[in-house]
Design a protein around this motif. Structure first.
Motif, PDB file in Angstrom:
ATOM      1  N   GLN A  69      30.964  27.876 -24.059  1.00 17.98           N
ATOM      2  CA  GLN A  69      32.359  27.514 -23.814  1.00 17.98           C
ATOM      3  C   GLN A  69      32.486  26.011 -23.709  1.00 17.98           C
ATOM      4  OE1 GLN A  69      33.570  29.535 -20.254  1.00 17.98           O
ATOM      5  NE2 GLN A  69      33.492  31.539 -21.199  1.00 17.98           N
ATOM      6  N   ASN A  70      33.541  25.478 -24.269  1.00 11.50           N
ATOM      7  CA  ASN A  70      33.846  24.061 -24.120  1.00 11.50           C
ATOM      8  C   ASN A  70      34.812  23.955 -22.945  1.00 11.50           C
ATOM      9  OD1 ASN A  70      34.062  21.333 -24.515  1.00 11.50           O
ATOM     10  ND2 ASN A  70      35.636  21.521 -26.063  1.00 11.50           N
ATOM     11  N   ASN A  71      34.268  23.936 -21.747  1.00 12.61           N
ATOM     12  CA  ASN A  71      35.117  24.041 -20.567  1.00 12.61           C
ATOM     13  C   ASN A  71      35.478  22.713 -19.915  1.00 12.61           C
ATOM     14  OD1 ASN A  71      32.616  23.458 -19.575  1.00 12.61           O
ATOM     15  ND2 ASN A  71      32.450  25.233 -18.245  1.00 12.61           N
ATOM     16  N   ARG A  72      35.200  21.616 -20.557  1.00 17.43           N
ATOM     17  CA  ARG A  72      35.563  20.325 -19.963  1.00 17.43           C
ATOM     18  C   ARG A  72      36.803  19.737 -20.620  1.00 17.43           C
ATOM     19  NH1 ARG A  72      29.953  17.047 -19.075  1.00 17.43           N
ATOM     20  NH2 ARG A  72      28.983  18.526 -17.666  1.00 17.43           N
ATOM     21  N   ASP A  73      36.609  19.073 -21.709  1.00 19.24           N
ATOM     22  CA  ASP A  73      37.671  18.343 -22.385  1.00 19.24           C
ATOM     23  C   ASP A  73      38.081  19.105 -23.642  1.00 19.24           C
ATOM     24  OD1 ASP A  73      38.821  16.500 -24.350  1.00 19.24           O
ATOM     25  OD2 ASP A  73      38.365  14.947 -22.893  1.00 19.24           O
ATOM     26  N   LYS A  74      39.350  19.315 -23.842  1.00 18.84           N
ATOM     27  CA  LYS A  74      39.786  20.115 -24.991  1.00 18.84           C
ATOM     28  C   LYS A  74      39.699  19.366 -26.313  1.00 18.84           C
ATOM     29  CE  LYS A  74      42.591  23.145 -22.265  1.00 18.84           C
ATOM     30  NZ  LYS A  74      43.895  23.559 -21.857  1.00 18.84           N
ATOM     31  N   LYS A  75      39.595  18.033 -26.287  1.00 10.86           N
ATOM     32  CA  LYS A  75      39.502  17.262 -27.527  1.00 10.86           C
ATOM     33  C   LYS A  75      38.058  17.057 -27.953  1.00 10.86           C
ATOM     34  CE  LYS A  75      43.797  14.750 -26.917  1.00 10.86           C
ATOM     35  NZ  LYS A  75      44.416  13.438 -26.737  1.00 10.86           N
ATOM     36  N   ASP A  76      37.179  16.822 -26.994  1.00 12.92           N
ATOM     37  CA  ASP A  76      35.772  16.599 -27.297  1.00 12.92           C
ATOM     38  C   ASP A  76      34.972  17.846 -26.961  1.00 12.92           C
ATOM     39  OD1 ASP A  76      36.161  13.957 -28.079  1.00 12.92           O
ATOM     40  OD2 ASP A  76      35.934  13.216 -26.023  1.00 12.92           O
ATOM     41  N   ILE A  77      33.962  18.099 -27.756  1.00 12.98           N
ATOM     42  CA  ILE A  77      33.079  19.226 -27.507  1.00 12.98           C
ATOM     43  C   ILE A  77      31.838  18.683 -26.807  1.00 12.98           C
ATOM     44  CG2 ILE A  77      31.645  21.000 -28.576  1.00 12.98           C
ATOM     45  CD1 ILE A  77      33.758  21.137 -30.794  1.00 12.98           C
ATOM     46  N   HIS A  78      31.530  19.227 -25.658  1.00 12.73           N
ATOM     47  CA  HIS A  78      30.365  18.801 -24.890  1.00 12.73           C
ATOM     48  C   HIS A  78      29.215  19.747 -25.213  1.00 12.73           C
ATOM     49  CE1 HIS A  78      32.742  15.923 -22.624  1.00 12.73           C
ATOM     50  NE2 HIS A  78      33.706  16.830 -22.714  1.00 12.73           N
ATOM     51  N   LEU A  79      28.272  19.253 -26.003  1.00 18.04           N
ATOM     52  CA  LEU A  79      27.178  20.083 -26.486  1.00 18.04           C
ATOM     53  C   LEU A  79      26.058  20.228 -25.463  1.00 18.04           C
ATOM     54  CD1 LEU A  79      26.841  18.611 -30.074  1.00 18.04           C
ATOM     55  CD2 LEU A  79      27.820  20.798 -29.444  1.00 18.04           C
ATOM     56  N   PRO A  80      25.473  21.415 -25.370  1.00 21.23           N
ATOM     57  CA  PRO A  80      24.258  21.574 -24.567  1.00 21.23           C
ATOM     58  C   PRO A  80      23.131  20.736 -25.187  1.00 21.23           C
ATOM     59  CG  PRO A  80      25.226  23.707 -25.095  1.00 21.23           C
ATOM     60  CD  PRO A  80      25.939  22.690 -25.916  1.00 21.23           C
ATOM     61  N   PRO A  81      22.064  20.463 -24.437  1.00 22.59           N
ATOM     62  CA  PRO A  81      20.932  19.718 -24.997  1.00 22.59           C
ATOM     63  C   PRO A  81      20.362  20.402 -26.231  1.00 22.59           C
ATOM     64  CG  PRO A  81      20.707  19.957 -22.628  1.00 22.59           C
ATOM     65  CD  PRO A  81      21.873  20.806 -23.042  1.00 22.59           C
ATOM     66  N   ARG A  82      19.878  19.596 -27.157  1.00 23.56           N
ATOM     67  CA  ARG A  82      19.250  20.076 -28.400  1.00 23.56           C
ATOM     68  C   ARG A  82      20.131  21.048 -29.168  1.00 23.56           C
ATOM     69  NH1 ARG A  82      13.206  21.104 -26.068  1.00 23.56           N
ATOM     70  NH2 ARG A  82      12.852  18.982 -25.400  1.00 23.56           N
ATOM     71  N   THR A  83      21.388  20.714 -29.267  1.00 23.74           N
ATOM     72  CA  THR A  83      22.358  21.559 -29.978  1.00 23.74           C
ATOM     73  C   THR A  83      23.226  20.700 -30.870  1.00 23.74           C
ATOM     74  OG1 THR A  83      22.440  23.057 -28.073  1.00 23.74           O
ATOM     75  CG2 THR A  83      24.219  23.241 -29.647  1.00 23.74           C
ATOM     76  N   THR A  84      23.530  21.201 -32.050  1.00 25.04           N
ATOM     77  CA  THR A  84      24.448  20.544 -32.976  1.00 25.04           C
ATOM     78  C   THR A  84      25.448  21.578 -33.477  1.00 25.04           C
ATOM     79  OG1 THR A  84      24.631  19.257 -35.021  1.00 25.04           O
ATOM     80  CG2 THR A  84      22.926  20.945 -34.974  1.00 25.04           C
ATOM     81  N   LEU A  85      26.574  21.098 -33.969  1.00 23.13           N
ATOM     82  CA  LEU A  85      27.558  22.004 -34.564  1.00 23.13           C
ATOM     83  C   LEU A  85      27.301  22.207 -36.057  1.00 23.13           C
ATOM     84  CD1 LEU A  85      30.804  20.756 -32.804  1.00 23.13           C
ATOM     85  CD2 LEU A  85      29.373  22.720 -32.223  1.00 23.13           C
ATOM     86  N   THR A  86      26.372  21.452 -36.619  1.00 16.15           N
ATOM     87  CA  THR A  86      26.033  21.553 -38.031  1.00 16.15           C
ATOM     88  C   THR A  86      25.077  22.721 -38.246  1.00 16.15           C
ATOM     89  OG1 THR A  86      26.189  19.146 -38.212  1.00 16.15           O
ATOM     90  CG2 THR A  86      25.065  20.311 -40.003  1.00 16.15           C
ATOM     91  N   PRO A  87      25.475  23.708 -39.046  1.00 12.88           N
ATOM     92  CA  PRO A  87      24.566  24.839 -39.278  1.00 12.88           C
ATOM     93  C   PRO A  87      23.355  24.413 -40.117  1.00 12.88           C
ATOM     94  CG  PRO A  87      26.557  25.087 -40.583  1.00 12.88           C
ATOM     95  CD  PRO A  87      26.744  23.868 -39.738  1.00 12.88           C
ATOM     96  N   PRO A  88      22.207  25.041 -39.890  1.00 16.99           N
ATOM     97  CA  PRO A  88      21.016  24.725 -40.687  1.00 16.99           C
ATOM     98  C   PRO A  88      21.140  25.317 -42.084  1.00 16.99           C
ATOM     99  CG  PRO A  88      20.559  26.542 -39.236  1.00 16.99           C
ATOM    100  CD  PRO A  88      21.945  26.072 -38.896  1.00 16.99           C
TER     101      PRO A  88
END
Length: 75
Positions: A23-42
Motif C-alpha cells: 500500500q502507498n499509505n503516505r503521500d498520494k503523489k509519490d510512491i514510497h517503495l520498500p527496500p530493494r523494490t522497483t516499479l519496473t517489471p523484470p
C-alpha cells in the motif's frame, strides 16, 4: 479501500525475487517503495540458464549462477 501497488524485489546479489504488492499509505503523489523494490517489471522472456537481476538502475539478464548448491558428480 486502499489501492495496492505492485513492485518487483531483488535479493542481496541483485537476483529477482518476485512481485510484491504493497500500500502507498503516505503521500498520494509519490510512491514510497520498500527496500530493494522497483516499479519496473523484470524481463519476461529469459532462457532457462539465465536470470533477471537489478544492477542498481535497471533489470539485466545474466547467466544463472548455482554457486550456492553443493558440488556433485553426475554418474
Amino acid at each position: 479501500m486502499k489501492k495496492l501497488i505492485t513492485g518487483y524485489q531483488w535479493g542481496d546479489d541483485g537476483t529477482y525475487i518476485g512481485p510484491y504488492s504493497f500500500q502507498n499509505n503516505r503521500d498520494k503523489k509519490d510512491i514510497h517503495l520498500p527496500p530493494r523494490t522497483t516499479l519496473t517489471p523484470p524481463p519476461e522472456q529469459i532462457a532457462v540458464d539465465e536470470e533477471a537481476a537489478w544492477d542498481g538502475k535497471q533489470w539485466v539478464v545474466r547467466r544463472l549462477s548455482l554457486s550456492h548448491l553443493p558440488d556433485r558428480e553426475v554418474e
